[in-house]
Design a protein around this motif. Structure first.
Motif, PDB file in Angstrom:
ATOM      1  N   GLY A 120       0.810  -1.233   0.000  1.00 24.48           N
ATOM      2  CA  GLY A 120       0.000   0.000   0.000  1.00 24.48           C
ATOM      3  C   GLY A 120       0.830   1.263   0.000  1.00 24.48           C
ATOM      4  N   ASN A 121       2.016   1.195  -0.544  1.00 26.74           N
ATOM      5  CA  ASN A 121       2.908   2.360  -0.505  1.00 26.74           C
ATOM      6  C   ASN A 121       2.498   3.398  -1.544  1.00 26.74           C
ATOM      7  OD1 ASN A 121       5.085   4.164  -0.329  1.00 26.74           O
ATOM      8  ND2 ASN A 121       6.560   2.508   0.030  1.00 26.74           N
ATOM      9  N   SER A 122       2.388   4.628  -1.104  1.00 27.93           N
ATOM     10  CA  SER A 122       2.301   5.799  -1.970  1.00 27.93           C
ATOM     11  C   SER A 122       2.911   6.920  -1.132  1.00 27.93           C
ATOM     12  CB  SER A 122       0.861   6.090  -2.384  1.00 27.93           C
ATOM     13  OG  SER A 122       0.808   7.211  -3.255  1.00 27.93           O
ATOM     14  N   GLY A 123       2.532   8.129  -1.383  1.00 25.92           N
ATOM     15  CA  GLY A 123       3.074   9.213  -0.576  1.00 25.92           C
ATOM     16  C   GLY A 123       2.615  10.540  -1.115  1.00 25.92           C
ATOM     17  N   ILE A 124       2.595  11.504  -0.229  1.00 25.57           N
ATOM     18  CA  ILE A 124       2.220  12.868  -0.608  1.00 25.57           C
ATOM     19  C   ILE A 124       3.464  13.716  -0.466  1.00 25.57           C
ATOM     20  CG2 ILE A 124       0.784  14.839   0.051  1.00 25.57           C
ATOM     21  CD1 ILE A 124      -1.046  12.366   1.199  1.00 25.57           C
ATOM     22  N   TYR A 130       9.055  16.681  -0.109  1.00 24.11           N
ATOM     23  CA  TYR A 130       8.966  16.399   1.326  1.00 24.11           C
ATOM     24  C   TYR A 130       7.815  15.412   1.521  1.00 24.11           C
ATOM     25  CZ  TYR A 130      11.555  20.788   1.074  1.00 24.11           C
ATOM     26  OH  TYR A 130      12.455  21.769   0.736  1.00 24.11           O
ATOM     27  N   GLU A 131       8.171  14.134   1.751  1.00 20.90           N
ATOM     28  CA  GLU A 131       7.134  13.084   1.699  1.00 20.90           C
ATOM     29  C   GLU A 131       6.469  12.800   3.038  1.00 20.90           C
ATOM     30  OE1 GLU A 131       8.337   9.104   0.521  1.00 20.90           O
ATOM     31  OE2 GLU A 131       6.246   8.480   0.268  1.00 20.90           O
ATOM     32  N   LEU A 132       5.152  12.906   3.017  1.00 20.45           N
ATOM     33  CA  LEU A 132       4.297  12.364   4.075  1.00 20.45           C
ATOM     34  C   LEU A 132       3.899  10.975   3.579  1.00 20.45           C
ATOM     35  CD1 LEU A 132       2.437  12.437   6.568  1.00 20.45           C
ATOM     36  CD2 LEU A 132       0.774  13.720   5.165  1.00 20.45           C
ATOM     37  N   GLN A 133       4.356   9.950   4.290  1.00 18.46           N
ATOM     38  CA  GLN A 133       4.228   8.586   3.793  1.00 18.46           C
ATOM     39  C   GLN A 133       2.783   8.089   3.815  1.00 18.46           C
ATOM     40  OE1 GLN A 133       5.286   6.299   1.963  1.00 18.46           O
ATOM     41  NE2 GLN A 133       6.567   4.848   3.092  1.00 18.46           N
ATOM     42  N   VAL A 134       2.433   7.365   2.776  1.00 18.12           N
ATOM     43  CA  VAL A 134       1.186   6.594   2.711  1.00 18.12           C
ATOM     44  C   VAL A 134       1.592   5.125   2.640  1.00 18.12           C
ATOM     45  CG1 VAL A 134      -0.797   6.001   1.271  1.00 18.12           C
ATOM     46  CG2 VAL A 134      -0.181   8.404   1.614  1.00 18.12           C
ATOM     47  N   LEU A 135       1.071   4.329   3.553  1.00 14.01           N
ATOM     48  CA  LEU A 135       1.426   2.913   3.605  1.00 14.01           C
ATOM     49  C   LEU A 135       0.316   2.170   4.341  1.00 14.01           C
ATOM     50  CD1 LEU A 135       4.208   1.362   2.859  1.00 14.01           C
ATOM     51  CD2 LEU A 135       4.493   1.185   5.328  1.00 14.01           C
ATOM     52  N   LEU A 230       1.859  13.098  -5.863  1.00 19.39           N
ATOM     53  CA  LEU A 230       1.437  11.829  -5.266  1.00 19.39           C
ATOM     54  C   LEU A 230       2.270  10.718  -5.894  1.00 19.39           C
ATOM     55  CD1 LEU A 230      -2.459  12.297  -5.357  1.00 19.39           C
ATOM     56  CD2 LEU A 230      -0.867  12.855  -3.501  1.00 19.39           C
ATOM     57  N   GLN A 231       2.744   9.824  -5.056  1.00 20.48           N
ATOM     58  CA  GLN A 231       3.717   8.816  -5.483  1.00 20.48           C
ATOM     59  C   GLN A 231       3.059   7.574  -6.072  1.00 20.48           C
ATOM     60  OE1 GLN A 231       5.787   6.784  -2.251  1.00 20.48           O
ATOM     61  NE2 GLN A 231       7.739   7.085  -3.287  1.00 20.48           N
ATOM     62  N   PHE A 232       3.702   7.035  -7.105  1.00 21.79           N
ATOM     63  CA  PHE A 232       3.385   5.671  -7.557  1.00 21.79           C
ATOM     64  C   PHE A 232       4.521   4.777  -7.098  1.00 21.79           C
ATOM     65  CE2 PHE A 232       3.928   2.260 -10.757  1.00 21.79           C
ATOM     66  CZ  PHE A 232       2.791   1.545 -10.435  1.00 21.79           C
TER      67      PHE A 232
HETATM   68 MG    MG Z   1       5.951   6.324  -0.138  1.00 23.35          MG
END
Ligand code: MG
Length: 258
Positions: A120-124, A130-135, A230-232
């Motif tokens: 479920g990795n992505s990120g803002i 400057y990444e706020l992690q999405v996981l 937004l990260q892929f």
């Molecule tokens: Mg990420």
């Protein structure tokens, strides 16, 4: 080519190499992972309350569930049923933002696969760097400063408020952009405050510089306003209801002399 352009090309090349490694499920380590060496305490798990999050009247709505026309490479992601699914590449806003309040809703894949940073990795990325992690951080051990709600490789969230895979979650971010002198030195670092599912996980945290996988954080001078990205990361993470408001403190006039 400007430094910024060459930096973007380099970053793009790194992402492409990393993407190829993911796509090929390669076991070869292409990058030497940077580790801060800080030993963190595990964030306590906290159950979230109900969802907040409707856009206020003066917000710039970046994604309303219909299309990603406000994003570069938005055509690479799939939009259906009011949400977007990460595919192929990262996406970045066509507009640039400085100090801002940002609302993002996301859900990690309901069908759990992978582990650690592969789930479920992505990120803002505020200001593209400057990444706020999405996981997916429900029963998914990984390094704490890479868990959901972390400022990647800089600090874990104060608590783990993650909802289950497939459930919608919110980030409400208050971000202060860094300020640079003409010679590139930081005169004011970036700060970030984050509510994850309505619970504070960062309170005016001083960002140490760009968040990197393979090297320590460092500031490199950039424009006062930059896109939000937004990260892929190879996982089908979902997004909806994204809006932003730039803000500036009001400046009052001193009282009139009597
Ligand atoms: Mg990420």
């Amino acid at each position: 080519m400007t430094k910024r352009q060459s930096g973007i090309l380099l970053a793009g090349a790194c992402l492409a190499v990393w993407g190829l490694a993911l796509a090929a499920n390669a076991t070869t380590v292409l990058l030497q992972e940077y580790k801060s060496g800080v030993v963190w305490t595990e964030p306590k798990v906290v159950a979230a309350g109900d969802m907040p999050g409707a856009a206020p009247a003066d917000a710039v709505v970046l994604f309303d569930g219909k299309d990603l026309s406000k994003w570069k490479n938005g055509e690479n992601w799939e939009v259906k049923d009011g949400y977007a699914i990460t595919r192929k590449t990262g996406i970045s806003t066509k507009d640039a933002f400085g100090d801002c309040q940002l609302h993002v809703e996301f859900a990690t894949p309901a069908k759990v696969s992978g582990k650690g940073q592969g789930r479920g990795n992505s990120g803002i990325f505020l200001m593209d760097r400057y990444e706020l992690q999405v996981l997916d951080s429900v029963d998914n051990p990984t390094y704490f400063d890479g868990s959901c709600g972390s400022i990647y490789k800089q600090t874990p969230p104060m608590v783990n408020v993650s909802r289950k895979p497939g459930e919608w979650q919110t980030y409400d971010v208050i971000f202060e952009a860094p300020v640079f002198a003409d010679d590139g030195k930081v005169t004011k670092p970036a700060y970030i405050t984050v509510l994850h599912n309505g619970v504070v996980v960062h309170n005016h945290f001083e960002i140490q510089g760009s968040t990197n996988f393979d090297r320590p954080a460092a500031y490199v001078k950039h424009a006062a306003r930059m896109p939000i990205s937004l990260q892929f990361h190879g996982n089908e993470t979902m997004f909806r209801n994204i809006w932003v408001r730039e803000f500036a403190a009001l400046v009052g006039k001193p009282p009139a002399a009597k």
